[in-house]
Design a protein around this motif. Structure first.
Motif, PDB file in Angstrom:
ATOM      1  N   LEU A 132       0.845  -1.208   0.000  1.00  0.00           N
ATOM      2  CA  LEU A 132       0.000   0.000   0.000  1.00  0.00           C
ATOM      3  C   LEU A 132       0.873   1.249   0.000  1.00  0.00           C
ATOM      4  O   LEU A 132       2.091   1.178   0.168  1.00  0.00           O
ATOM      5  CB  LEU A 132      -0.932  -0.013   1.224  1.00  0.00           C
ATOM      6  CG  LEU A 132      -1.864  -1.213   1.342  1.00  0.00           C
ATOM      7  CD1 LEU A 132      -2.734  -1.088   2.592  1.00  0.00           C
ATOM      8  CD2 LEU A 132      -2.730  -1.363   0.101  1.00  0.00           C
ATOM      9  N   GLU A 133       0.236   2.410  -0.228  1.00  0.00           N
ATOM     10  CA  GLU A 133       0.952   3.696  -0.222  1.00  0.00           C
ATOM     11  C   GLU A 133       0.358   4.610   0.835  1.00  0.00           C
ATOM     12  O   GLU A 133      -0.768   4.380   1.305  1.00  0.00           O
ATOM     13  CB  GLU A 133       0.844   4.365  -1.609  1.00  0.00           C
ATOM     14  CG  GLU A 133      -0.578   4.783  -1.972  1.00  0.00           C
ATOM     15  CD  GLU A 133      -0.645   5.550  -3.290  1.00  0.00           C
ATOM     16  OE1 GLU A 133       0.415   5.859  -3.885  1.00  0.00           O
ATOM     17  OE2 GLU A 133      -1.777   5.821  -3.752  1.00  0.00           O
ATOM     18  N   VAL A 134       1.105   5.634   1.192  1.00  0.00           N
ATOM     19  CA  VAL A 134       0.608   6.678   2.091  1.00  0.00           C
ATOM     20  C   VAL A 134       0.579   7.982   1.297  1.00  0.00           C
ATOM     21  O   VAL A 134       1.602   8.400   0.749  1.00  0.00           O
ATOM     22  CB  VAL A 134       1.497   6.845   3.332  1.00  0.00           C
ATOM     23  CG1 VAL A 134       0.992   7.998   4.205  1.00  0.00           C
ATOM     24  CG2 VAL A 134       1.544   5.550   4.142  1.00  0.00           C
ATOM     25  N   VAL A 135      -0.602   8.588   1.185  1.00  0.00           N
ATOM     26  CA  VAL A 135      -0.750   9.836   0.444  1.00  0.00           C
ATOM     27  C   VAL A 135      -1.051  10.947   1.442  1.00  0.00           C
ATOM     28  O   VAL A 135      -1.952  10.819   2.278  1.00  0.00           O
ATOM     29  CB  VAL A 135      -1.892   9.728  -0.592  1.00  0.00           C
ATOM     30  CG1 VAL A 135      -2.206  11.094  -1.211  1.00  0.00           C
ATOM     31  CG2 VAL A 135      -1.525   8.728  -1.674  1.00  0.00           C
ATOM     32  N   ASP A 136      -0.275  12.042   1.370  1.00  0.00           N
ATOM     33  CA  ASP A 136      -0.454  13.190   2.257  1.00  0.00           C
ATOM     34  C   ASP A 136      -1.283  14.247   1.522  1.00  0.00           C
ATOM     35  O   ASP A 136      -0.826  14.824   0.542  1.00  0.00           O
ATOM     36  CB  ASP A 136       0.915  13.774   2.647  1.00  0.00           C
ATOM     37  CG  ASP A 136       0.782  14.992   3.554  1.00  0.00           C
ATOM     38  OD1 ASP A 136       1.823  15.563   3.912  1.00  0.00           O
ATOM     39  OD2 ASP A 136      -0.364  15.374   3.902  1.00  0.00           O
ATOM     40  N   HIS A 142      -3.202   9.184   4.140  1.00  0.00           N
ATOM     41  CA  HIS A 142      -4.149   8.137   3.726  1.00  0.00           C
ATOM     42  C   HIS A 142      -3.379   6.871   3.372  1.00  0.00           C
ATOM     43  O   HIS A 142      -2.497   6.910   2.497  1.00  0.00           O
ATOM     44  CB  HIS A 142      -4.979   8.609   2.529  1.00  0.00           C
ATOM     45  CG  HIS A 142      -5.927   9.708   2.859  1.00  0.00           C
ATOM     46  ND1 HIS A 142      -7.279   9.514   3.007  1.00  0.00           N
ATOM     47  CD2 HIS A 142      -5.714  11.034   3.122  1.00  0.00           C
ATOM     48  CE1 HIS A 142      -7.860  10.659   3.327  1.00  0.00           C
ATOM     49  NE2 HIS A 142      -6.926  11.599   3.403  1.00  0.00           N
ATOM     50  N   VAL A 143      -3.703   5.778   4.044  1.00  0.00           N
ATOM     51  CA  VAL A 143      -3.098   4.474   3.744  1.00  0.00           C
ATOM     52  C   VAL A 143      -4.033   3.785   2.761  1.00  0.00           C
ATOM     53  O   VAL A 143      -5.181   3.474   3.113  1.00  0.00           O
ATOM     54  CB  VAL A 143      -2.942   3.620   5.014  1.00  0.00           C
ATOM     55  CG1 VAL A 143      -2.305   2.260   4.675  1.00  0.00           C
ATOM     56  CG2 VAL A 143      -2.117   4.355   6.066  1.00  0.00           C
ATOM     57  N   LYS A 144      -3.562   3.596   1.515  1.00  0.00           N
ATOM     58  CA  LYS A 144      -4.501   3.184   0.460  1.00  0.00           C
ATOM     59  C   LYS A 144      -3.822   2.310  -0.587  1.00  0.00           C
ATOM     60  O   LYS A 144      -2.606   2.265  -0.703  1.00  0.00           O
ATOM     61  CB  LYS A 144      -5.096   4.422  -0.213  1.00  0.00           C
ATOM     62  CG  LYS A 144      -4.066   5.329  -0.866  1.00  0.00           C
ATOM     63  CD  LYS A 144      -4.658   6.552  -1.545  1.00  0.00           C
ATOM     64  CE  LYS A 144      -5.372   6.164  -2.804  1.00  0.00           C
ATOM     65  NZ  LYS A 144      -4.503   5.612  -3.870  1.00  0.00           N
ATOM     66  N   GLY A 172      -8.579  21.362  -7.725  1.00  0.00           N
ATOM     67  CA  GLY A 172      -8.161  20.701  -6.480  1.00  0.00           C
ATOM     68  C   GLY A 172      -6.920  21.332  -5.897  1.00  0.00           C
ATOM     69  O   GLY A 172      -6.437  22.366  -6.368  1.00  0.00           O
ATOM     70  N   ASP A 173      -6.382  20.663  -4.852  1.00  0.00           N
ATOM     71  CA  ASP A 173      -5.280  21.311  -4.109  1.00  0.00           C
ATOM     72  C   ASP A 173      -4.142  20.406  -3.697  1.00  0.00           C
ATOM     73  O   ASP A 173      -3.158  20.892  -3.115  1.00  0.00           O
ATOM     74  CB  ASP A 173      -5.849  21.957  -2.840  1.00  0.00           C
ATOM     75  CG  ASP A 173      -6.123  20.900  -1.770  1.00  0.00           C
ATOM     76  OD1 ASP A 173      -5.684  21.110  -0.624  1.00  0.00           O
ATOM     77  OD2 ASP A 173      -6.736  19.877  -2.088  1.00  0.00           O
ATOM     78  N   SER A 174      -4.250  19.081  -3.891  1.00  0.00           N
ATOM     79  CA  SER A 174      -3.162  18.295  -3.294  1.00  0.00           C
ATOM     80  C   SER A 174      -2.821  17.035  -4.073  1.00  0.00           C
ATOM     81  O   SER A 174      -3.425  16.714  -5.087  1.00  0.00           O
ATOM     82  CB  SER A 174      -3.492  17.957  -1.842  1.00  0.00           C
ATOM     83  OG  SER A 174      -4.151  16.739  -1.750  1.00  0.00           O
TER      84      SER A 174
END
Ligand SMILES: O=C(O)COP(=O)(O)O
Ligand SMILES: [Mg+2]
Length: 225
Positions: A132-136, A142-144, A172-174
Motif C-alpha cells: 500500500l501507499e501513504v498519500v499526504d 491516507h493508507v490506500k 483541487g489542491d493536493s
C-alpha cells in the motif's frame, strides 16, 4: 456549454480553516453540466454535501475507493490491508490521532486515514509491507491501494454519466488530485496547492482556497463561451 466539473473539497471548497465557504454553494448549484464532488474524505461527507446543496448525488470518496452516480454505488477495493497497517501501527504505540469516536475512519470501506501529527516513517514502512501507499493530502495521511485514485474513479463516473473523462474540468489542491488532473481535459490547482497538484495542473489560480475555486470556475466558464 460549460464542461462537466470534478471538484475536491478540503483546500478547494473550503477556507483556510477547513470550513466550506458558502460562496461556493451557488457555483455548484448553478453549474450547467454534471458536478462530481471528489474527495479523500469518507463517503458520508460528500453525500451529505450533495444532499444539503440539493445537487446530484454524484460523488467520489476515499480518494476513489468509493464512487456513486445516483443509486449506482461502486466500492473499488476493501479496507483489509489498510486496517492491518493501522493495527500494526497501534501495536507500535501510535494511535491514528482522531480520538475514541474516530469519525475520520468510522465509515471508511477501502482505506484508513491517520492524523498528520502522527509519525510518518513507521506508517510508510508498514504500508509498504502490505503493498500500500501513504498519500499526504495536507489534511491527513491516507493508507490506500496505489491502484485506486480519484482519476481512475472519475473515468468510471464519467463513463456512467455518458461522458469521456477528458471532457471534464477539475479543481483541487493536493497530491490526491494529481492523477485526476492528468486524466481530465483541463485542471486548475488553487494557489494553496501542494507541489504535486501544482505540477500536474494546467493552471494555478492567483487566489487560494474557495477564492481560487471561484476564480477557476469563472475561467472555465469564460473559456466555454
Ligand atoms: O480528507 C482529506 O485528507 C482531504 O480531502 P480532499 O480530497 O477533499 O481534499
Ligand atoms: Mg483537497
Amino acid at each position: 456549454m460549460v464542461p462537466p466539473l470534478a471538484v475536491d473539497i478540503d483546500g478547494t471548497l473550503t477556507d483556510g480553516d477547513g470550513a466550506v465557504d458558502p460562496r461556493i454553494f451557488a457555483a455548484l448549484q448553478s453549474w450547467g453540466a454534471p458536478v462530481v464532488v471528489a474527495t479523500g474524505k469518507a463517503f458520508p461527507y460528500p453525500v451529505a454535501l450533495a444532499h444539503f446543496l440539493r445537487i446530484e448525488r454524484t460523488v467520489i470518496a476515499e480518494n476513489g475507493g468509493i464512487s456513486l452516480v445516483g443509486d449506482d454505488l461502486v466500492v473499488h477495493g476493501d479496507r483489509t490491508g489498510a486496517q492491518a497497517v493501522a493495527d500494526a501501527y497501534r501495536e507500535r504505540g501510535h494511535d491514528l490521532g482522531w480520538g475514541e469516536l474516530d469519525l475520520t475512519n468510522r465509515w471508511r470501506e477501502t482505506e484508513v486515514a491517520v492524523s498528520r501529527d502522527r509519525p510518518l516513517e513507521p506508517l510508510e514502512a508498514l504500508a509498504a509491507e502490505q503493498g500500500l501507499e501513504v498519500v499526504d493530502t495536507g489534511y491527513a495521511y491516507h493508507v490506500k491501494d496505489p491502484t485506486i485514485s480519484k482519476g481512475r474513479a472519475l473515468a468510471s463516473v464519467a463513463d456512467r454519466l455518458g461522458y469521456d473523462v477528458t471532457e471534464f474540468a477539475a479543481v483541487g489542491d493536493s497530491q490526491n488530485d494529481a492523477h485526476m488532473f492528468e486524466t481530465v481535459g483541463v485542471a486548475y490547482a488553487v494557489a494553496n496547492a501542494d507541489e504535486h497538484a501544482s505540477a500536474a495542473a494546467d493552471y494555478v489560480t492567483d487566489a487560494a482556497y474557495a477564492d481560487g475555486f471561484l476564480e477557476a470556475v469563472a475561467e472555465i466558464e469564460a473559456a466555454s463561451e
